[in-house]
Design a protein around this motif. Structure first.
Motif, short mmCIF file in Angstrom:
data_model
loop_
_atom_site.label_atom_id
_atom_site.label_comp_id
_atom_site.label_asym_id
_atom_site.label_seq_id
_atom_site.Cartn_x
_atom_site.Cartn_y
_atom_site.Cartn_z
N UNK A 1 38.48 37.52 41.28
CA UNK A 1 39.36 37.03 42.34
C UNK A 1 40.63 37.86 42.48
N UNK A 2 40.46 39.12 42.80
CA UNK A 2 41.61 40.00 42.98
C UNK A 2 41.71 40.41 44.44
N UNK A 3 42.95 40.64 44.87
CA UNK A 3 43.16 41.07 46.25
C UNK A 3 44.30 42.07 46.32
N UNK A 4 44.28 42.82 47.39
CA UNK A 4 45.36 43.74 47.71
C UNK A 4 45.78 43.43 49.14
N UNK A 5 47.07 43.39 49.40
CA UNK A 5 47.58 43.17 50.74
C UNK A 5 48.22 44.44 51.25
N UNK A 6 47.98 44.74 52.52
CA UNK A 6 48.61 45.90 53.16
C UNK A 6 49.15 45.46 54.51
N UNK A 7 50.44 45.68 54.75
CA UNK A 7 50.99 45.37 56.06
C UNK A 7 52.35 44.74 56.00
N UNK A 8 52.63 43.87 56.96
CA UNK A 8 53.92 43.21 57.13
C UNK A 8 54.33 42.46 55.87
N UNK A 9 55.51 42.77 55.34
CA UNK A 9 55.98 42.20 54.06
C UNK A 9 56.17 40.69 54.12
N UNK A 10 56.63 40.15 55.23
CA UNK A 10 56.83 38.70 55.33
C UNK A 10 55.50 37.97 55.22
N UNK A 11 54.50 38.48 55.88
CA UNK A 11 53.16 37.88 55.80
C UNK A 11 52.60 38.06 54.39
N UNK A 12 52.83 39.22 53.80
CA UNK A 12 52.36 39.48 52.45
C UNK A 12 52.96 38.53 51.44
N UNK B 1 54.02 35.44 51.99
CA UNK B 1 53.40 34.13 52.19
C UNK B 1 51.99 34.12 51.62
N UNK B 2 51.25 35.18 51.86
CA UNK B 2 49.90 35.28 51.33
C UNK B 2 49.90 35.27 49.81
N UNK B 3 50.84 35.98 49.21
CA UNK B 3 50.90 36.05 47.76
C UNK B 3 51.09 34.67 47.14
N UNK B 4 51.97 33.86 47.72
CA UNK B 4 52.18 32.50 47.20
C UNK B 4 50.92 31.65 47.33
N UNK C 1 45.85 29.50 44.59
CA UNK C 1 44.40 29.36 44.63
C UNK C 1 43.70 30.11 43.49
N UNK C 2 44.48 30.75 42.61
CA UNK C 2 43.91 31.44 41.46
C UNK C 2 43.58 32.90 41.68
N UNK C 3 44.05 33.49 42.76
CA UNK C 3 43.80 34.89 43.03
C UNK C 3 44.93 35.73 42.46
N UNK C 4 44.59 36.93 41.99
CA UNK C 4 45.58 37.83 41.40
C UNK C 4 45.73 39.07 42.27
N UNK C 5 46.98 39.41 42.59
CA UNK C 5 47.27 40.62 43.37
C UNK C 5 47.15 41.84 42.47
#
Length: 71
Positions: A3-14, A16-19, A24-28
């Motif tokens: 359950x790993x993810x990487x976010x690319x793009x707008x920091x404000x959305x990133x 919110x997504x990170x929280x 939900x148990x996902x790791x950046x």
């Protein structure tokens, strides 16, 4: 790692997504090669195309079977 993810793009959305993902148990992760899922949120079409298709873009750098999600 599961359950790993990487976010690319707008920091404000990133942020919110990170929280939400952490709850939900996902790791950046910082490396495309380590990400099960790549989530993008770009503010214009050119930025999105560059992110995915540039010389070192997501499509070229992501591991096989990585799920790509554009918001």
């Amino acid at each position: 790692m599961d359950n790993t993810y990487l976010f690319h793009g707008n920091a404000a959305v990133g942020g919110a997504l990170e929280r939400l993902a952490a709850n939900a148990g996902w790791q950046r992760v910082d490396s495309l090669a380590d990400a099960d899922v790549v989530v993008t949120y770009c503010t214009n079409q050119q930025a999105l195309e560059d992110a995915y298709f540039d010389e070192n873009g997501i499509v070229q750098a992501a591991s096989p079977n990585t799920v790509l999600i554009d918001l």
